[in-house]
Design an enzyme around this catalytic site. Sequence first.
Site, PDB file in Angstrom:
ATOM      1  CE  LYS A  11      -3.653  -2.685   2.127  1.00  0.00           C
ATOM      2  NZ  LYS A  11      -4.851  -2.737   2.964  1.00  0.00           N
ATOM      3  CD  GLU A 169      -7.541  -7.703  -0.427  1.00  0.00           C
ATOM      4  OE1 GLU A 169      -6.524  -8.105   0.120  1.00  0.00           O
ATOM      5  OE2 GLU A 169      -7.682  -6.517  -0.812  1.00  0.00           O
ATOM      6  N   GLY A 175      -7.270  -4.710   7.593  1.00  0.00           N
ATOM      7  CA  GLY A 175      -6.617  -3.815   8.543  1.00  0.00           C
ATOM      8  C   GLY A 175      -7.329  -3.732   9.889  1.00  0.00           C
TER       9      GLY A 175
HETATM   10  P1  13P Z   1      -4.463  -6.313   5.854  1.00  0.00           P
HETATM   11  O1  13P Z   1      -3.679  -7.596   5.665  1.00  0.00           O
HETATM   12  O2  13P Z   1      -3.677  -5.230   6.490  1.00  0.00           O
HETATM   13  O3  13P Z   1      -5.784  -6.584   6.516  1.00  0.00           O
HETATM   14  O4  13P Z   1      -4.800  -5.774   4.380  1.00  0.00           O
HETATM   15  C1  13P Z   1      -5.357  -6.627   3.459  1.00  0.00           C
HETATM   16  C2  13P Z   1      -5.318  -5.967   2.135  1.00  0.00           C
HETATM   17  O5  13P Z   1      -6.036  -5.005   1.906  1.00  0.00           O
HETATM   18  C3  13P Z   1      -4.386  -6.477   1.139  1.00  0.00           C
HETATM   19  O6  13P Z   1      -4.616  -5.928  -0.115  1.00  0.00           O
END
Ligand code: 13P
Length: 254
Positions: A11, A169, A175
Amino acid sequence: MRNKIAAANWKMNLTLTEGEKLLDEILKENIELIEHQQAIFAVPFPYLQFAQKKVLGRKNYFISAQDCSDKKSGAYTGEVSVDMIASLQITHVIIGHSERRAYFNESNSMLADKINLILEKGLIPIFCCGESLEIRESGKQNEFVAKQMSESLFHLQPGQIEKIIIAYEPIWAIGTGKTATTLEAQDMHGHLRTTLARQYGDKIADEISILYGGSVKGNNAMELFSQPDVDGGLVGGASLNAQEFCTIIKSLPK
Ligand code: 13P
Protein backbone atom coordinates in the site's frame (compact mmCIF):
# COMPACT_ATOMS: atom_id res chain seq x y z
CA MET A 1 -2.26 -27.96 -9.28
CA ARG A 2 -3.39 -24.33 -9.19
CA ASN A 3 -0.77 -21.71 -8.36
CA LYS A 4 -0.52 -21.04 -4.62
CA ILE A 5 0.43 -17.42 -4.03
CA ALA A 6 1.64 -15.23 -1.18
CA ALA A 7 1.18 -11.64 -2.35
CA ALA A 8 2.37 -8.63 -0.36
CA ASN A 9 0.53 -5.34 -0.78
CA TRP A 10 2.70 -2.62 0.72
CA LYS A 11 0.00 0.00 0.00
CA MET A 12 1.29 3.56 0.64
CA ASN A 13 3.90 2.56 3.21
CA LEU A 14 7.70 2.65 3.55
CA THR A 15 10.38 4.98 2.23
CA LEU A 16 12.77 3.68 -0.41
CA THR A 17 15.39 2.79 2.22
CA GLU A 18 12.81 1.00 4.35
CA GLY A 19 11.43 -0.85 1.34
CA GLU A 20 14.90 -2.00 0.27
CA LYS A 21 15.66 -3.21 3.78
CA LEU A 22 12.40 -5.16 3.99
CA LEU A 23 12.84 -6.83 0.61
CA ASP A 24 16.49 -7.65 1.40
CA GLU A 25 15.50 -9.23 4.71
CA ILE A 26 12.86 -11.40 3.02
CA LEU A 27 15.06 -12.42 0.08
CA LYS A 28 17.95 -13.19 2.43
CA GLU A 29 15.86 -16.09 3.76
CA ASN A 30 16.22 -17.75 0.34
CA ILE A 31 12.84 -19.43 0.56
CA GLU A 32 12.76 -21.78 -2.37
CA LEU A 33 9.47 -21.84 -4.22
CA ILE A 34 8.44 -25.01 -5.98
CA GLU A 35 6.68 -25.12 -9.33
CA HIS A 36 3.16 -24.00 -8.30
CA GLN A 37 4.23 -21.61 -5.50
CA GLN A 38 4.68 -17.88 -6.08
CA ALA A 39 5.61 -14.83 -4.02
CA ILE A 40 4.49 -11.45 -5.37
CA PHE A 41 5.38 -8.01 -3.98
CA ALA A 42 3.03 -5.16 -4.89
CA VAL A 43 5.15 -2.09 -4.20
CA PRO A 44 4.46 1.63 -4.76
CA PHE A 45 5.11 2.87 -8.32
CA PRO A 46 8.46 4.60 -7.61
CA TYR A 47 9.89 1.35 -6.21
CA LEU A 48 8.91 -0.96 -9.07
CA GLN A 49 12.25 -0.77 -10.81
CA PHE A 50 14.47 -1.38 -7.80
CA ALA A 51 12.25 -4.19 -6.58
CA GLN A 52 12.25 -5.81 -10.01
CA LYS A 53 16.07 -5.81 -10.04
CA LYS A 54 16.16 -7.47 -6.62
CA VAL A 55 13.98 -10.44 -7.63
CA LEU A 56 15.62 -10.92 -11.01
CA GLY A 57 16.67 -14.55 -11.40
CA ARG A 58 14.69 -15.71 -8.35
CA LYS A 59 12.34 -18.46 -9.43
CA ASN A 60 8.66 -17.62 -8.93
CA TYR A 61 9.28 -14.27 -7.23
CA PHE A 62 7.43 -11.42 -8.96
CA ILE A 63 6.82 -7.70 -8.57
CA SER A 64 3.41 -6.15 -9.06
CA ALA A 65 2.04 -2.64 -9.43
CA GLN A 66 -0.78 -1.70 -7.04
CA ASP A 67 -2.95 -0.11 -9.73
CA CYS A 68 -2.85 1.29 -13.27
CA SER A 69 -4.70 3.88 -15.28
CA ASP A 70 -7.84 2.94 -17.21
CA LYS A 71 -6.52 5.10 -20.07
CA LYS A 72 -3.88 3.97 -22.53
CA SER A 73 -1.83 7.17 -22.60
CA GLY A 74 -2.15 10.92 -22.92
CA ALA A 75 -2.93 14.02 -20.88
CA TYR A 76 -3.78 12.40 -17.54
CA THR A 77 -1.42 14.05 -15.08
CA GLY A 78 -0.30 11.79 -12.27
CA GLU A 79 -1.60 8.58 -13.85
CA VAL A 80 0.54 5.53 -14.62
CA SER A 81 -0.24 3.45 -17.70
CA VAL A 82 0.00 -0.30 -18.22
CA ASP A 83 2.50 0.36 -21.02
CA MET A 84 4.78 2.15 -18.55
CA ILE A 85 4.51 -0.68 -16.04
CA ALA A 86 5.18 -3.29 -18.72
CA SER A 87 8.22 -1.34 -19.93
CA LEU A 88 9.83 -2.06 -16.53
CA GLN A 89 9.33 -5.82 -17.09
CA ILE A 90 6.78 -5.90 -14.30
CA THR A 91 4.45 -8.88 -14.66
CA HIS A 92 1.45 -8.22 -12.39
CA VAL A 93 -0.99 -5.38 -11.60
CA ILE A 94 -3.49 -5.27 -8.73
CA ILE A 95 -6.79 -3.66 -9.67
CA GLY A 96 -10.05 -3.00 -7.90
CA HIS A 97 -8.68 -2.92 -4.38
CA SER A 98 -11.49 -1.87 -2.04
CA GLU A 99 -9.45 1.20 -1.04
CA ARG A 100 -9.38 2.32 -4.70
CA ARG A 101 -13.08 1.58 -5.07
CA ALA A 102 -13.97 3.50 -1.89
CA TYR A 103 -11.59 6.49 -1.98
CA PHE A 104 -11.18 6.95 -5.74
CA ASN A 105 -14.65 5.91 -6.91
CA GLU A 106 -13.49 3.08 -9.12
CA SER A 107 -16.46 1.34 -10.67
CA ASN A 108 -16.88 -2.19 -12.01
CA SER A 109 -16.95 -0.87 -15.58
CA MET A 110 -13.77 1.18 -15.09
CA LEU A 111 -12.11 -2.00 -13.85
CA ALA A 112 -13.27 -3.83 -16.97
CA ASP A 113 -11.34 -1.21 -18.99
CA LYS A 114 -8.26 -1.70 -16.82
CA ILE A 115 -8.47 -5.49 -17.18
CA ASN A 116 -8.58 -5.13 -20.98
CA LEU A 117 -5.48 -2.92 -21.05
CA ILE A 118 -3.56 -5.23 -18.70
CA LEU A 119 -4.37 -8.40 -20.66
CA GLU A 120 -3.72 -6.69 -23.99
CA LYS A 121 -0.19 -6.02 -22.79
CA GLY A 122 0.28 -9.61 -21.60
CA LEU A 123 0.40 -8.75 -17.89
CA ILE A 124 -1.46 -10.57 -15.13
CA PRO A 125 -4.24 -8.72 -13.31
CA ILE A 126 -4.86 -9.43 -9.63
CA PHE A 127 -8.54 -8.55 -9.45
CA CYS A 128 -9.85 -7.67 -5.98
CA CYS A 129 -13.43 -8.04 -4.89
CA GLY A 130 -15.21 -8.14 -1.54
CA GLU A 131 -18.16 -6.82 0.41
CA SER A 132 -18.61 -4.27 3.19
CA LEU A 133 -19.75 -5.16 6.70
CA GLU A 134 -23.19 -3.76 5.93
CA ILE A 135 -23.62 -6.09 2.95
CA ARG A 136 -22.30 -9.07 4.93
CA GLU A 137 -24.76 -8.35 7.72
CA SER A 138 -27.63 -8.16 5.24
CA GLY A 139 -26.65 -11.63 3.96
CA LYS A 140 -26.25 -10.36 0.37
CA GLN A 141 -22.48 -10.89 0.08
CA ASN A 142 -22.64 -13.71 -2.47
CA GLU A 143 -24.69 -11.80 -5.03
CA PHE A 144 -22.70 -8.59 -4.41
CA VAL A 145 -19.36 -10.23 -5.12
CA ALA A 146 -20.74 -12.19 -8.09
CA LYS A 147 -21.91 -8.86 -9.56
CA GLN A 148 -18.46 -7.31 -9.07
CA MET A 149 -16.99 -10.24 -11.00
CA SER A 150 -19.55 -10.37 -13.75
CA GLU A 151 -19.47 -6.61 -14.47
CA SER A 152 -15.67 -6.42 -14.60
CA LEU A 153 -14.65 -9.84 -15.89
CA PHE A 154 -17.34 -11.74 -17.73
CA HIS A 155 -16.83 -9.96 -21.05
CA LEU A 156 -13.47 -11.78 -21.25
CA GLN A 157 -12.83 -14.73 -23.55
CA PRO A 158 -11.99 -18.08 -21.89
CA GLY A 159 -8.37 -17.69 -23.00
CA GLN A 160 -8.20 -14.37 -21.15
CA ILE A 161 -10.00 -15.16 -17.91
CA GLU A 162 -7.70 -18.09 -17.22
CA LYS A 163 -4.78 -15.65 -16.99
CA ILE A 164 -6.15 -13.66 -14.07
CA ILE A 165 -5.75 -13.97 -10.31
CA ILE A 166 -8.70 -13.13 -8.06
CA ALA A 167 -8.35 -11.80 -4.53
CA TYR A 168 -11.38 -11.95 -2.24
CA GLU A 169 -10.96 -9.27 0.40
CA PRO A 170 -13.92 -8.68 2.70
CA ILE A 171 -13.68 -4.99 3.59
CA TRP A 172 -14.61 -5.67 7.21
CA ALA A 173 -11.49 -7.82 7.58
CA ILE A 174 -8.97 -5.38 6.04
CA GLY A 175 -6.62 -3.82 8.54
CA THR A 176 -9.07 -4.55 11.35
CA GLY A 177 -7.40 -7.61 12.82
CA LYS A 178 -10.73 -9.36 12.22
CA THR A 179 -10.05 -12.27 9.85
CA ALA A 180 -12.84 -14.14 8.12
CA THR A 181 -13.08 -17.59 9.69
CA THR A 182 -11.65 -20.36 7.54
CA LEU A 183 -15.23 -21.47 6.97
CA GLU A 184 -16.37 -17.99 5.84
CA ALA A 185 -13.36 -17.71 3.52
CA GLN A 186 -13.87 -21.19 2.05
CA ASP A 187 -17.61 -20.58 1.59
CA MET A 188 -17.04 -17.40 -0.40
CA HIS A 189 -14.14 -18.84 -2.41
CA GLY A 190 -16.26 -21.86 -3.28
CA HIS A 191 -19.03 -19.50 -4.38
CA LEU A 192 -16.63 -17.48 -6.55
CA ARG A 193 -15.32 -20.63 -8.21
CA THR A 194 -18.86 -21.89 -8.86
CA THR A 195 -19.76 -18.52 -10.37
CA LEU A 196 -16.69 -18.73 -12.63
CA ALA A 197 -17.59 -22.32 -13.57
CA ARG A 198 -21.12 -21.33 -14.52
CA GLN A 199 -19.74 -18.78 -16.95
CA TYR A 200 -16.62 -20.54 -18.25
CA GLY A 201 -16.92 -24.21 -17.28
CA ASP A 202 -15.29 -26.32 -14.57
CA LYS A 203 -11.91 -26.72 -16.22
CA ILE A 204 -11.17 -22.99 -16.41
CA ALA A 205 -12.70 -22.24 -12.98
CA ASP A 206 -10.48 -24.93 -11.53
CA GLU A 207 -7.33 -23.27 -12.85
CA ILE A 208 -7.88 -19.77 -11.46
CA SER A 209 -6.11 -18.91 -8.22
CA ILE A 210 -8.37 -17.19 -5.68
CA LEU A 211 -6.47 -15.47 -2.86
CA TYR A 212 -7.90 -14.42 0.47
CA GLY A 213 -7.08 -10.96 1.89
CA GLY A 214 -7.98 -9.41 5.22
CA SER A 215 -5.78 -9.62 8.33
CA VAL A 216 -3.75 -12.59 7.09
CA LYS A 217 -0.88 -13.12 9.55
CA GLY A 218 1.88 -15.61 10.14
CA ASN A 219 -0.27 -17.39 12.70
CA ASN A 220 -3.44 -17.85 10.62
CA ALA A 221 -2.04 -18.24 7.09
CA MET A 222 -1.53 -21.98 7.17
CA GLU A 223 -5.08 -22.72 8.27
CA LEU A 224 -6.60 -20.34 5.72
CA PHE A 225 -4.41 -21.69 2.91
CA SER A 226 -5.36 -25.27 3.77
CA GLN A 227 -8.93 -24.67 2.56
CA PRO A 228 -9.61 -26.31 -0.82
CA ASP A 229 -10.56 -23.08 -2.63
CA VAL A 230 -8.17 -20.68 -0.87
CA ASP A 231 -5.05 -20.48 -3.02
CA GLY A 232 -2.98 -18.15 -0.86
CA GLY A 233 -3.28 -14.61 0.42
CA LEU A 234 -3.06 -10.93 -0.45
CA VAL A 235 -1.45 -9.45 2.62
CA GLY A 236 -1.32 -5.84 3.81
CA GLY A 237 -0.06 -5.10 7.33
CA ALA A 238 1.78 -8.38 7.91
CA SER A 239 3.66 -8.01 4.61
CA LEU A 240 5.55 -5.05 6.10
CA ASN A 241 7.30 -7.32 8.58
CA ALA A 242 9.96 -9.62 7.13
CA GLN A 243 9.50 -12.48 9.60
CA GLU A 244 5.72 -12.40 9.33
CA PHE A 245 5.73 -12.41 5.56
CA CYS A 246 8.37 -15.16 5.40
CA THR A 247 6.13 -17.30 7.63
CA ILE A 248 3.23 -16.57 5.29
CA ILE A 249 5.25 -17.60 2.23
CA LYS A 250 6.28 -20.79 4.02
CA SER A 251 2.60 -21.51 4.77
CA LEU A 252 1.82 -22.04 1.06
CA PRO A 253 0.74 -25.61 0.40
CA LYS A 254 3.46 -27.81 -1.11
P1 13P B 1 -4.46 -6.31 5.85
O1 13P B 1 -3.68 -7.60 5.67
O2 13P B 1 -3.68 -5.23 6.49
O3 13P B 1 -5.78 -6.58 6.52
O4 13P B 1 -4.80 -5.77 4.38
C1 13P B 1 -5.36 -6.63 3.46
C2 13P B 1 -5.32 -5.97 2.14
O5 13P B 1 -6.04 -5.01 1.91
C3 13P B 1 -4.39 -6.48 1.14
O6 13P B 1 -4.62 -5.93 -0.11
